[in-house]
Write a protein that holds these residues in place. Structure first.
Motif, mmCIF file in Angstrom:
data_model
loop_
_atom_site.group_PDB
_atom_site.id
_atom_site.type_symbol
_atom_site.label_atom_id
_atom_site.label_comp_id
_atom_site.label_asym_id
_atom_site.label_seq_id
_atom_site.Cartn_x
_atom_site.Cartn_y
_atom_site.Cartn_z
ATOM 1 N N CYS A 1 -47.710 -22.987 -22.343
ATOM 2 C CA CYS A 1 -48.539 -22.905 -23.365
ATOM 3 C C CYS A 1 -48.377 -23.895 -24.313
ATOM 4 O O CYS A 1 -47.295 -24.722 -24.108
ATOM 5 N N ASP A 2 -49.137 -23.872 -25.621
ATOM 6 C CA ASP A 2 -48.957 -24.956 -26.619
ATOM 7 C C ASP A 2 -47.849 -24.371 -27.475
ATOM 8 O O ASP A 2 -48.154 -23.871 -28.157
ATOM 9 N N MET A 3 -46.765 -24.496 -26.769
ATOM 10 C CA MET A 3 -45.647 -23.715 -27.518
ATOM 11 C C MET A 3 -45.588 -24.325 -29.172
ATOM 12 O O MET A 3 -45.077 -23.457 -30.090
ATOM 13 N N VAL B 1 -46.375 -22.209 -34.800
ATOM 14 C CA VAL B 1 -47.027 -22.516 -36.156
ATOM 15 C C VAL B 1 -47.972 -21.114 -36.324
ATOM 16 O O VAL B 1 -47.861 -20.854 -37.390
ATOM 17 N N THR B 2 -48.653 -20.668 -35.535
ATOM 18 C CA THR B 2 -49.713 -19.662 -35.924
ATOM 19 C C THR B 2 -48.787 -18.422 -36.084
ATOM 20 O O THR B 2 -49.243 -17.831 -37.181
ATOM 21 N N ARG C 1 -37.180 -25.237 -21.767
ATOM 22 C CA ARG C 1 -38.195 -26.453 -21.329
ATOM 23 C C ARG C 1 -39.370 -25.941 -20.653
ATOM 24 O O ARG C 1 -40.574 -26.316 -20.820
ATOM 25 N N SER C 2 -39.235 -24.686 -19.785
ATOM 26 C CA SER C 2 -40.456 -24.421 -19.221
ATOM 27 C C SER C 2 -41.570 -23.471 -20.241
ATOM 28 O O SER C 2 -42.668 -23.506 -20.067
ATOM 29 N N SER D 1 -41.891 -35.798 -27.937
ATOM 30 C CA SER D 1 -43.358 -35.876 -28.711
ATOM 31 C C SER D 1 -43.358 -34.419 -29.412
ATOM 32 O O SER D 1 -44.176 -34.149 -30.626
ATOM 33 N N GLN D 2 -42.819 -33.416 -28.779
ATOM 34 C CA GLN D 2 -42.872 -32.196 -29.031
ATOM 35 C C GLN D 2 -41.767 -31.837 -30.302
ATOM 36 O O GLN D 2 -42.221 -31.375 -31.181
ATOM 37 N N ILE D 3 -40.848 -32.390 -30.256
ATOM 38 C CA ILE D 3 -39.599 -32.489 -31.133
ATOM 39 C C ILE D 3 -40.338 -33.269 -32.498
ATOM 40 O O ILE D 3 -40.084 -32.468 -33.526
#
Length: 181
Positions: free
Chosen positions: A108-110, A115-116, A102-103, A146-148
């Motif tokens: 960062c924008d995990m 993706v990068t 979770r942390s 939202s992340q999922i």
């Protein structure tokens, strides 16, 4: 602070740079045919001074200090290197799952980091499965949902790790579009 915790914090970056922390692969075997269908990448720390450090010793310390994202991204890099090697040597490449904390999402924008790295490697996104523990859903459910959903829109499978460990109700879990639990 106990000596082991301080040692972990003092040596975390060196452990990553020197390869003391690396991925160990746990096969996921399809029961119907007995073949490996996926692999889960697990972080392991083999220290030249302390020997084998249990994940139960170093992962909570790094999570508490909001530094686990460095390990999780490093494990992804190890996975991608292995997969590129397999492709380049003509071997079959099964999908690999990586665990996220979770942390990670606080530091960062995990999603973008993953993706990068995956796109730069040339490995198809559908070969990387994102594992999120049930406990990550406890705080800020909407954000994690939202992340999922973002991972899924971008072509990644999202799995729930440690299902049934008591953090979420079945009603809550039914609202999340996991690919497997």
């Amino acid at each position: 602070m106990n000596d082991n915790k301080q040692y972990i914090l003092d040596n975390r970056d060196k452990a990553l740079q020197e390869g003391w922390i690396t991925a160990y692969y746990q096969p996921i075997i399809r029961a119907v045919n007995g073949r490996v269908c996926d692999e889960e990448a697990l972080a392991r720390w083999i220290d030249p001074v302390k020997g084998f450090l249990s994940p139960a010793d170093f992962i909570p310390v790094l999570e508490e200090e909001k530094l686990i994202y460095k390990v999780d991204l490093h494990i992804l890099d190890c996975v991608l290197e292995k997969m590129k090697y397999m492709v380049n040597t003509g071997h079959y490449v099964c999908s690999h799952s990586i665990n996220l904390s979770r942390s990670d999402f606080d530091m960062c924008d995990m999603v973008q980091e993953i993706v990068t790295r995956v796109d730069k490697s040339g490995i198809p996104r559908d070969k990387i499965n994102i594992e999120i523990t049930e406990s990550t859903l406890v705080n800020d459910f909407k954000f994690m949902l939202s992340q999922i959903e973002k991972f899924k829109r971008l072509g990644f499978s999202v799995w729930m790790d440690d299902f049934g460990s008591g953090y979420s109700s079945l009603n809550t879990l039914a609202r999340i579009p996991f690919d497997t639990t």
